[in-house]
Design an enzyme around this catalytic site. Structure first.
Site, mmCIF file in Angstrom:
data_model
loop_
_atom_site.group_PDB
_atom_site.id
_atom_site.type_symbol
_atom_site.label_atom_id
_atom_site.label_comp_id
_atom_site.label_asym_id
_atom_site.label_seq_id
_atom_site.Cartn_x
_atom_site.Cartn_y
_atom_site.Cartn_z
ATOM 1 N N HIS A 50 41.772 -31.053 -35.063
ATOM 2 C CA HIS A 50 42.797 -32.102 -34.962
ATOM 3 C C HIS A 50 42.717 -33.066 -36.139
ATOM 4 O O HIS A 50 43.122 -34.219 -36.044
ATOM 5 C CB HIS A 50 42.652 -32.911 -33.656
ATOM 6 C CG HIS A 50 42.813 -32.114 -32.403
ATOM 7 N ND1 HIS A 50 42.005 -32.282 -31.302
ATOM 8 C CD2 HIS A 50 43.685 -31.127 -32.075
ATOM 9 C CE1 HIS A 50 42.368 -31.446 -30.349
ATOM 10 N NE2 HIS A 50 43.391 -30.729 -30.796
ATOM 11 N N ASN A 105 54.365 -25.459 -36.700
ATOM 12 C CA ASN A 105 53.141 -25.497 -35.902
ATOM 13 C C ASN A 105 53.292 -24.411 -34.844
ATOM 14 O O ASN A 105 53.952 -24.591 -33.829
ATOM 15 C CB ASN A 105 52.975 -26.876 -35.264
ATOM 16 C CG ASN A 105 51.666 -27.011 -34.502
ATOM 17 O OD1 ASN A 105 50.976 -26.031 -34.241
ATOM 18 N ND2 ASN A 105 51.332 -28.231 -34.122
ATOM 19 N N ARG A 139 50.507 -25.634 -40.016
ATOM 20 C CA ARG A 139 49.261 -26.112 -39.420
ATOM 21 C C ARG A 139 48.390 -24.896 -39.106
ATOM 22 O O ARG A 139 48.824 -23.968 -38.430
ATOM 23 C CB ARG A 139 49.549 -26.878 -38.132
ATOM 24 C CG ARG A 139 48.272 -27.370 -37.457
ATOM 25 C CD ARG A 139 48.478 -27.681 -35.987
ATOM 26 N NE ARG A 139 47.234 -28.121 -35.379
ATOM 27 C CZ ARG A 139 46.977 -28.042 -34.068
ATOM 28 N NH1 ARG A 139 47.871 -27.547 -33.242
ATOM 29 N NH2 ARG A 139 45.827 -28.449 -33.582
ATOM 30 N N GLU A 189 51.634 -35.413 -36.982
ATOM 31 C CA GLU A 189 50.969 -34.375 -37.769
ATOM 32 C C GLU A 189 51.940 -33.728 -38.752
ATOM 33 O O GLU A 189 51.563 -33.364 -39.870
ATOM 34 C CB GLU A 189 50.377 -33.319 -36.838
ATOM 35 C CG GLU A 189 49.218 -33.847 -35.991
ATOM 36 C CD GLU A 189 48.788 -32.884 -34.917
ATOM 37 O OE1 GLU A 189 47.795 -32.163 -35.124
ATOM 38 O OE2 GLU A 189 49.441 -32.853 -33.854
#
Length: 394
Positions: free
Chosen positions: A180, A8, A91, A382
């Site tokens: 998100h 990320n 991500r 996540e």
């Protein structure tokens, strides 16, 4: 078992986890922060070793190389060779109309991500940089992009379309996309497991430096606070959230701002920072407790905006089973949760203040026994959600 590396990549940070799948065991995790500054820091943790080191981290390439050194270290490493990682999940914040699902990254995918820079200027550029660096260091790994916007593809047109000329929607794809999504998907699924209901109406509240809320009906996103870009909706760390469009025209036409300056103002200088001079909620809560009126008002404004959306989404779903707080602020700020849940008995929320004040990394219900609507705190993950989606390509 396959080792999946999750990256990320932020503008000045790089979060990572190495997850063994399908066992979901985290082999190593950490954060590189203050990339590009003289006082960079690397936090690395595995089952047998943890460290925090300060050093200059020139760029994202240096950051990932330092992470790789730890992963393959002779004494405390968890892999022997870059080839021990068959896939890397990235991500990516904005997928626009191009991506409705997770994809293997190729040159065309990278070009599309770059074309979307203007829609997510804080996120897509470092997301792409993380991909490019990973390709350099792990040339044999399958690189996979998981888009924040994908979970919101189920939002109906009546909620996602703006009341502007049709051709802008049809030809230019100007609409709500949402963000998100990986977090909202993960915590809403956890909430459904907790509720044990076939049909559920859940509002997920993701509160971090960036903030958003999603109405999740029967496991699907049906409305969301962020839109075409990640700046509207809730009040955030440096982003304004909802604002009357007339203010933008006034800034440009009457006060002499350029469009770029207005964009910078709304993305980087507004939100809690603009209201208080602080972007970190911990500082704001600390100052509010000391009597700082600006900080007290900012907290009230923040919570009020969340309460408005809870009411709106309860109406959109014609009911409500649970409100879920997640992400850094949602999981850790008992102050914000209390402000949001106070005077919400009409909608069936009744907060247990003692439960709310307890710090925990576990999923928990902080509502009173008699609360008609469950008030849940669910730590988001996540990285695990990205790993689950990435493993399918290996």
């Amino acid at each position: 078992m396959k080792n999946i590396l999750i990256i990320n990549s932020g503008s000045s940070s790089l979060k990572f986890q190495l997850i063994e799948m399908p066992s979901e065991k985290v082999l190593a995790s950490g954060l590189v922060e203050r990339i590009g500054q003289a006082s960079g820091k690397i936090h690395y943790k595995s089952e047998a070793f943890s460290t925090s080191e300060e050093m200059e981290i020139k760029d994202h390439s240096v950051a990932l190389k330092e992470v790789t050194k730890h992963l393959m270290h002779n004494d405390h490493g968890v892999i022997h060779d870059p080839a021990d990682i068959p896939a890397i999940g990235h991500r990516v914040v904005h997928g626009g109309a191009s991506f409705s699902d997770t994809v293997v990254i190729d040159e065309k995918v990278k070009q599309k991500i770059e074309q979307l820079f203007s829609l997510a200027p804080l996120h897509n550029p470092p997301n792409l940089k993380g991909i490019q660096v990973a390709e350099e260091i792990f040339p044999h790994a399958t690189q996979v992009a998981v888009f924040d916007t994908a979970f919101h593809q189920t939002i109906p047109t009546c909620a996602s379309k703006y009341a502007i000329p049709n051709e802008l929607f049809e030809k230019k794809k100007i609409q709500m996309y949402g963000f998100h999504g990986t977090s909202h998907k993960y915590v809403s699924e956890k909430a459904n497991e907790y509720l044990q209901k076939d049909h559920s109406k859940i509002i997920t509240v993701h509160l971090g430096n960036g903030c958003s809320m999603t109405a999740v009906k029967d496991g699907k996103s049906i409305d969301h606070t962020l839109g075409f870009g990640p700046v509207n909706g809730l009040i955030m760390g440096t982003r304004s959230g909802d604002i009357d469009q007339s203010v933008i025209f006034y800034l440009i036409e009457q006060l002499g701002y350029t469009a770029k300056e207005v964009s910078d103002l709304l993305h980087h200088k507004s939100g809690m920072l603009g209201l208080t001079g602080y972007s970190d909620l911990r500082d704001i809560e600390d100052q509010a407790e000391k009597g700082n009126k600006e900080c007290q008002l900012a907290l009230e404004m923040n919570a009020y905006r969340i309460k408005k959306y809870i009411g709106a989404y309860a109406a959109a779903m014609n009911g409500l089973d649970a409100v879920v707080f997640t992400a850094g602020i949602g999981e850790n700020s008992d102050v914000i949760r209390k402000l949001v849940c106070t005077d919400m008995d009409y909608l069936g929320l009744s907060l247990d203040e003692e439960k709310n004040s307890v710090r925990s990394k576990e999923m928990r219900n902080i509502g009173k026994e008699e609360s008609k609507v469950k008030i849940l705190v669910i730590p988001t993950n996540e990285e695990l959600e990205i790993a689950k989606q990435t493993i399918s390509f290996v």
